[in-house]
Design an enzyme around this catalytic site. Structure first.
Site, PDB file in Angstrom:
ATOM      1  N   ASN A 111      -1.276  -1.218  11.082  1.00 28.40           N
ATOM      2  CA  ASN A 111      -1.069  -1.993   9.717  1.00 28.40           C
ATOM      3  C   ASN A 111       0.026  -1.521   8.965  1.00 28.40           C
ATOM      4  O   ASN A 111       0.511  -0.102   8.860  1.00 28.40           O
ATOM      5  CB  ASN A 111      -2.242  -2.356   8.910  1.00 28.40           C
ATOM      6  CG  ASN A 111      -2.004  -3.281   7.822  1.00 28.40           C
ATOM      7  OD1 ASN A 111      -1.234  -4.314   8.036  1.00 28.40           O
ATOM      8  ND2 ASN A 111      -2.328  -2.981   6.550  1.00 28.40           N
ATOM      9  N   HIS A 113       1.455  -1.376   5.062  1.00 32.50           N
ATOM     10  CA  HIS A 113       1.134  -1.693   3.847  1.00 32.50           C
ATOM     11  C   HIS A 113       2.089  -1.477   2.739  1.00 32.50           C
ATOM     12  O   HIS A 113       2.766  -0.308   2.849  1.00 32.50           O
ATOM     13  CB  HIS A 113      -0.225  -0.913   3.317  1.00 32.50           C
ATOM     14  CG  HIS A 113      -0.528  -1.215   1.859  1.00 32.50           C
ATOM     15  ND1 HIS A 113      -1.308  -2.548   1.794  1.00 32.50           N
ATOM     16  CD2 HIS A 113      -0.831  -0.549   0.737  1.00 32.50           C
ATOM     17  CE1 HIS A 113      -1.629  -2.730   0.427  1.00 32.50           C
ATOM     18  NE2 HIS A 113      -1.338  -1.567  -0.198  1.00 32.50           N
ATOM     19  N   SER A 140       3.755   2.484   3.838  1.00 30.55           N
ATOM     20  CA  SER A 140       2.818   3.230   4.813  1.00 30.55           C
ATOM     21  C   SER A 140       2.542   2.168   6.124  1.00 30.55           C
ATOM     22  O   SER A 140       2.047   1.125   5.938  1.00 30.55           O
ATOM     23  CB  SER A 140       1.689   3.598   4.023  1.00 30.55           C
ATOM     24  OG  SER A 140       1.988   3.896   2.788  1.00 30.55           O
ATOM     25  N   ASP A 149      -6.993  -1.019   4.040  1.00 26.52           N
ATOM     26  CA  ASP A 149      -5.864  -0.041   3.703  1.00 26.52           C
ATOM     27  C   ASP A 149      -6.233   1.495   3.949  1.00 26.52           C
ATOM     28  O   ASP A 149      -5.355   2.068   3.070  1.00 26.52           O
ATOM     29  CB  ASP A 149      -4.963  -0.367   2.628  1.00 26.52           C
ATOM     30  CG  ASP A 149      -4.735  -1.904   2.555  1.00 26.52           C
ATOM     31  OD1 ASP A 149      -4.282  -2.432   3.705  1.00 26.52           O
ATOM     32  OD2 ASP A 149      -4.763  -2.508   1.425  1.00 26.52           O
TER      33      ASP A 149
HETATM   34  C1  GAR Z   1       5.496  -6.806   4.060  1.00 28.40           C
HETATM   35  O1  GAR Z   1       5.957  -6.636   3.173  1.00 28.40           O
HETATM   36  C2  GAR Z   1       4.068  -6.104   4.289  1.00 28.40           C
HETATM   37  O2  GAR Z   1       4.114  -4.764   3.620  1.00 28.40           O
HETATM   38  C3  GAR Z   1       2.986  -6.938   3.478  1.00 28.40           C
HETATM   39  O3  GAR Z   1       3.321  -8.192   3.625  1.00 28.40           O
HETATM   40  C4  GAR Z   1       4.709  -8.339   3.924  1.00 28.40           C
HETATM   41  C5  GAR Z   1       5.144  -9.407   4.999  1.00 28.40           C
HETATM   42  O4  GAR Z   1       6.404  -9.591   5.028  1.00 28.40           O
HETATM   43  N1  GAR Z   1       1.873  -6.610   4.042  1.00 28.40           N
HETATM   44  C6  GAR Z   1       0.620  -6.796   2.919  1.00 28.40           C
HETATM   45  O5  GAR Z   1       0.900  -6.933   1.768  1.00 28.40           O
HETATM   46  C7  GAR Z   1      -0.730  -6.199   3.716  1.00 28.40           C
HETATM   47  N2  GAR Z   1      -1.668  -6.003   2.604  1.00 28.40           N
HETATM   48  P1  GAR Z   1       7.032 -10.284   6.499  1.00 28.40           P
HETATM   49  O6  GAR Z   1       5.929 -11.243   7.201  1.00 28.40           O
HETATM   50  O7  GAR Z   1       8.610 -10.785   6.286  1.00 28.40           O
HETATM   51  O8  GAR Z   1       6.893  -8.915   7.722  1.00 28.40           O
END
Ligand code: GAR
Length: 206
Positions: A111, A113, A140, A149
């Protein structure tokens, strides 16, 4: 082949960065790996269209059509397994997964985060980092365990927080670096992951 199955819920910018790195760095020759499929819990996720336009198999398992989290996760796990994954990659997949799902892909699910874990697990990470007075934020990549997480960290990236930052401006700075971090973390774990024997047999038959 080591199949990578990517789960998304939205824009899919990390998914696109991973798919582009796989092509640019020739993960097929380097690691015997390919992006096997992109699966979303939202039929309208823009990332699905990107994947489809780039010739990647896509699937939707819409969480709203299931009565329980358990039923959704069971269907999702079957959809993932249909692509014989060596590695499952959560890339902006915004559903909390049940223990049976996590157990089924234990040791082969990553994942990303948007914080410097173990700081700020959960939601609203950028706002919380700004309010806490942090001078640095980041992202991370970690193995997925039952702890939200909380699994072992594979790799991280650090960015500065400026005095005039807002949650959106910080999110944008972090996300640019996520696109470097996630492909790097995946290339780091791929060599040690093995293709399940039953999937090798299917590869040969194809
Ligand atoms: C990313 O910034 C990721 O780190 C976050 O969602 C976004 C997705 O963007 N993830 C979380 O918050 C997980 N808890 P994307 O769809 O453009 O890759």
């Amino acid at each position: 082949m080591k199949n990578i199955v990517i789960l998304i819920s939205g824009a899919g910018s990390n998914m696109a960065a991973i798919a582009e790195a796989a092509q640019r760095q020739d993960w097929a020759s380097q690691f015997g790996a390919r992006i096997g499929a992109v699966i979303s819990n939202r039929p309208d996720a823009p990332g699905l269209q990107w994947a489809w336009q780039h010739g990647i198999a896509t699937a939707v398992v819409d969480h709203r059509t299931f009565d329980s989290r358990e039923a959704f996760d069971a269907a999702l796990a079957d959809a993932v397994d249909a692509h014989q994954p060596t590695l499952v990659v959560l890339a902006g997949f915004m559903r909390v997964l049940t223990a049976p799902f996590v157990a089924r892909f234990a040791g082969r699910m990553l994942n990303i985060h948007p914080s410097l874990l173990p700081a700020f697990p959960g939601l609203h990470t950028h706002q919380r980092a700004i309010e806490a007075g942090c001078r640095f934020a980041g992202a991370s990549v970690h193995w997925v365990t039952e702890a939200l997480d909380g699994g072992p960290i594979v790799d991280q990236v650090v960015v500065p927080i400026f005095d005039d930052d807002t949650a959106p401006s910080l999110a944008a700075r972090v996300q640019t670096q996520e696109h470097v971090l996630y492909p790097r973390a995946i290339s780091r774990v791929l060599p040690a992951l093995t293709v399940p024997a039953w999937a090798e047999a299917k590869d040969e038959a194809a």
